[in-house]
Enzyme design. Structure first.
Site, PDB file in Angstrom:
ATOM      1  N   HIS A  58      40.434  44.169  48.540  1.00  0.00           N
ATOM      2  CA  HIS A  58      41.883  44.371  48.444  1.00  0.00           C
ATOM      3  C   HIS A  58      42.189  45.746  47.828  1.00  0.00           C
ATOM      4  O   HIS A  58      43.000  46.503  48.356  1.00  0.00           O
ATOM      5  CB  HIS A  58      42.495  43.237  47.597  1.00  0.00           C
ATOM      6  N   GLU A  59      41.523  46.054  46.721  1.00  0.00           N
ATOM      7  CA  GLU A  59      41.777  47.339  46.051  1.00  0.00           C
ATOM      8  C   GLU A  59      41.324  48.510  46.931  1.00  0.00           C
ATOM      9  O   GLU A  59      41.979  49.554  46.972  1.00  0.00           O
ATOM     10  CB  GLU A  59      41.074  47.398  44.683  1.00  0.00           C
ATOM     11  N   HIS A  83      43.914  49.441  49.362  1.00  0.00           N
ATOM     12  CA  HIS A  83      44.923  50.361  48.808  1.00  0.00           C
ATOM     13  C   HIS A  83      44.393  51.804  48.873  1.00  0.00           C
ATOM     14  O   HIS A  83      45.139  52.728  49.192  1.00  0.00           O
ATOM     15  CB  HIS A  83      45.252  50.017  47.351  1.00  0.00           C
ATOM     16  N   HIS A 116      51.711  46.683  49.789  1.00  0.00           N
ATOM     17  CA  HIS A 116      51.708  45.218  49.941  1.00  0.00           C
ATOM     18  C   HIS A 116      52.690  44.781  51.027  1.00  0.00           C
ATOM     19  O   HIS A 116      53.712  45.437  51.249  1.00  0.00           O
ATOM     20  CB  HIS A 116      52.081  44.550  48.615  1.00  0.00           C
TER      21      HIS A 116
HETATM   22 ZN   LIG Z   1      47.302  45.048  45.584  1.00  0.00          ZN
END
Ligand SMILES: [Zn+2]
Length: 473
Positions: free
Chosen positions: A215-216, A219, A225
């Site tokens: 998830h990171e 980014h 998001h």
């Molecule tokens: Zn996040």
């Protein structure tokens, strides 16, 4: 932890000057006025409350609150990066994103002529890794990074390499732009896109799972998001009354031109890996802060995901124009698309495999449903890695399948982040289905064709089973 210690010291009458966290130090170094930033975020929080304050919205919310199926208290509370980050979020964007000074300026640039409207797309200040079409991201670790945590990092990077054109390699002395994995952090966070120079992916304790690291890293590729998309008001209502005070700004909405062209054609997805979970920043953690609108209430318990979905993956492949370079265009069946990681094959949605997505995965369990049947589905314990299993139910042509999850055992979780049963009732399996991990909601789920998928995933130390009643309709 440090701030808690200071609080304790303050209570006992010992006065200490509050040292800045590393993140605040970095922001100050960049010239960010922290007092002003916190004032701006307070203002954004007030605007968010205003956004959802209309009588019509509050009436809708009252109905959604009344209909909400609260889980029993014996569920095991799961933590995501948002909970791990806690107070840190006052200097982060959307709970776990580190912005640069320029990015903050864009994110907070309100239009004085239009209420609740920001003027600039933050995405215009997000830089991509190079070269476009085949980006390579050099990475390294901070000194003293524990060896036993490295396999989680490598597994997360391999996960993305296996499904996109983004590749990673260990950084050398001459690399200028490097992602540095840092374990000395009170939470989980990442910069967004390529910042220039060394940028950290911060992973404190509680952040070491492929779910959180991937998830990171997403980014770091350049994604924000899902619930902040400009079209989110068609899908969700934010219950500001249940958001912890001062955290409302995390639910800000992007300007309409986010994603430049219609969000790259990616539909709004509740079950995206980049969607907040339903109780993000909640005061009462048994109640949501994000309600799915009435047309989508079956997605209420299915926000966020343990792994990148088909569309999460497609977004990265679109951001980096992964298939533009493919000389031969390939025809894919069953909604598959040319694979960003390999031009010679298709990237298939759930339930499909093979070069052209015209085969069933070898690992799937096929069930031909010729009469009504109660089945028990099981996935083994996933102690070191996520274990998953897919059941494919096929009814005779012309028939549909109705499923009711009657029980789930052995444990019940507060959210389906790392363990759950997902039922995919649509023939188009690019779309996420409905997830169960606590007390099952007995609402029947009906397929839109003679096919239904049941996907079980498990990162926990115990096996997961569910009883499902299947009826031909
Ligand atoms: Zn996040």
């Amino acid at each position: 932890m440090v701030s808690r210690l200071l609080c304790l010291l303050a209570l006992t009458g010992i006065c200490l000057a509050s040292p800045l966290g590393d993140l605040e130090k970095e922001l100050k170094k960049e010239g960010v006025d922290l007092v002003k930033l916190h004032e701006e975020l307070k203002h954004e929080s007030e605007e968010l409350e205003e956004e959802f304050s209309s009588k019509d919205t509050q009436n809708q919310l009252a109905k959604l609150r009344a209909a909400y199926h609260t889980c029993s208290n014996d569920t095991i509370q799961e933590k995501t990066e948002l909970e791990v980050n806690g107070d840190l979020t006052k200097d982060l964007f959307e709970g776990d994103i580190v912005l640069t000074k320029e990015q903050w300026a864009r994110a907070l640039d309100r239009d004085p002529n239009v209420t609740l409207q920001r003027r600039q797309a933050l995405t215009d200040a997000i830089k991509m890794w190079t070269p476009m079409g085949a980006p390579i991201i050099p990475y390294s670790y901070v000194d003293g990074f524990p060896e036993d945590k490295k396999p989680v990092i490598i597994a997360s990077l391999k996960f993305w390499e296996g499904r996109t054109c983004v590749k990673f390699r260990e950084a050398t002395e001459t690399d200028k732009n490097v992602v540095v994995f840092n374990h000395i952090s009170p939470g989980c966070s990442s910069s967004v896109g390529m910042v220039g120079g060394k940028q950290t992916v911060n992973l404190g304790s509680g952040c070491f799972s492929v779910t959180v690291v991937a998830h990171e890293v997403s980014h770091a590729f350049g994604t924000l998001h899902v619930q902040s998309r400009s079209d989110r008001d068609n899908y969700i209502i934010v219950d500001t009354a249940n958001i912890q005070q001062g955290k409302e700004h995390n639910f800000m909405k992007d300007p309409p031109y986010y994603g430049k062209i219609d969000n790259y054609g990616i539909p709004y997805e509740f079950g995206s890996m980049q969607h907040y979970h339903e109780k993000a920043f909640a005061i009462d953690t048994t109640k949501p802060t994000i309600y799915a609108k009435p047309a989508f209430t079956q997605y209420q318990g299915s926000m966020e995901a343990p792994r990148a979905s088909f569309y999460d993956t497609l977004l990265i492949n679109k951001l980096y124009k992964c298939t533009d370079k493919c000389q031969n265009k390939i025809t894919c069946q069953n909604n598959g698309v040319q694979d960003g990681a390999d031009c010679n094959k298709c990237f298939c949605p759930k339930g499909w495999a093979g070069t052209n997505c015209d085969m069933r995965p070898d690992s799937a369990i096929m069930i031909k449903l010729i009469s009504n049947q109660n089945i028990t589905v099981t996935v083994e314990a996933g102690t070191d890695e996520m274990k998953e299993i897919l059941y494919i139910i096929e009814a005779p042509v012309g028939k549909k399948i109705q499923a009711v999850v009657t029980s789930i055992y052995r444990f019940m979780y507060s959210m389906c982040r790392t363990v759950g049963v997902e039922i995919v009732p649509s023939k188009d399996t690019r779309v996420n289905g409905f997830r169960f991990c606590g007390k099952p909601d007995a609402t029947p789920i009906v397929s839109d064709s003679n096919q239904m998928l049941i996907w079980l995933y498990n990162e926990k130390a115990n096996p997961l089973s569910a009883d499902i009643q299947l009826t031909l309709v």
